[in-house]
Design an enzyme around this catalytic site. Sequence first.
Site, mmCIF file in Angstrom:
data_model
loop_
_atom_site.group_PDB
_atom_site.id
_atom_site.type_symbol
_atom_site.label_atom_id
_atom_site.label_comp_id
_atom_site.label_asym_id
_atom_site.label_seq_id
_atom_site.Cartn_x
_atom_site.Cartn_y
_atom_site.Cartn_z
ATOM 1 N N ASP A 128 -17.958 -30.797 37.274
ATOM 2 C CA ASP A 128 -16.576 -31.047 37.701
ATOM 3 C C ASP A 128 -15.588 -29.993 37.196
ATOM 4 O O ASP A 128 -14.428 -29.992 37.607
ATOM 5 C CB ASP A 128 -16.105 -32.424 37.217
ATOM 6 C CG ASP A 128 -16.772 -33.568 37.959
ATOM 7 O OD1 ASP A 128 -17.398 -33.322 39.005
ATOM 8 O OD2 ASP A 128 -16.656 -34.718 37.485
ATOM 9 N N LYS A 142 -8.788 -36.077 38.634
ATOM 10 C CA LYS A 142 -9.258 -36.079 40.015
ATOM 11 C C LYS A 142 -9.689 -37.475 40.421
ATOM 12 O O LYS A 142 -10.022 -38.331 39.587
ATOM 13 C CB LYS A 142 -10.422 -35.099 40.212
ATOM 14 C CG LYS A 142 -11.668 -35.363 39.369
ATOM 15 C CD LYS A 142 -12.617 -36.418 39.918
ATOM 16 C CE LYS A 142 -13.845 -36.612 39.037
ATOM 17 N NZ LYS A 142 -14.630 -37.820 39.415
#
Length: 300
Positions: free
Chosen positions: A137, A10
Amino acid sequence: MSVTVRVPAKVNAQLAVGAARADGFHDLANVFLAVGLYDEVTATPADELRVTCEGPDAAQVPLDRTNLAARAALALAERYDRDARVHLHIAKDIPVAGGMAGGSADGAGALLACDALWGTGASRDELLEICAELGSDVPFSLVGGAALGTGRGEKLTPLEVGGTFHWVFALAERGLSTPAVFREFDRLGEGLDIPEPVASRDLLEALAKGDPDALAATVSNDLQPAALSLFPELADTLAAGRAAGALATLVSGSGPTTAFLARDPAAAARIAEGLTASGTCRSVRVTSGPAPGATVVSAS
């Protein structure tokens, strides 16, 4: 039987960070965008829980039960009364300790792989609940695409993306500890009035339109000053990317990987060439986003 899951890295198009909470975490407005760098996690029945790893910087990956992949298997096994006797093999391509959620990706990948291997039939909401327990996350690594993460980043709202965004990532010579970067953020902000984190409306509109120029004008990372304080050489890499024509430059998450937004694939290639020639980074990767979240790619 074995199950292999592919899971993306990401980049944070926006990372707004609030003051430290009583529990030590920070409230965030975290605009995640999954990008096409992937780890693969393969789960195979075994006599005991075991983790192995191959790929760039694999030697830096812990192979004991502190690894998020191992923790994911243990959490799923406990919830469904299974024995976590599984061999988890991680084929790494996401930078290690690079601010791109490589460890979180491995946790999400292992969770989905073990769910498929053991036939637990967990719902997506149950998997996301376990992800949130594992780390801030990890839920986004499962979901992918684009999302706004609030709370400490684990509460996700999917975001519309109107096109493909092209990125170049410069990998640094060493890693940075996420907890250390947050501690430096707290030190730098001591005595200051730190506002509540809020997602940028202009940034969300730029994502929805698929407009790289508009996105470039709105990307931000509140952890960047802390990362630069701990790793000042990153400023040279950011400057090299700007000189090579990047629309925007920023530290990815807690760093030290640096991210460069390009207008199109040709521009991304030129930025990559400029960064490589600059000698300010260890290696360079070119990719795009959004990318899909954790996905079973083989079961045999």
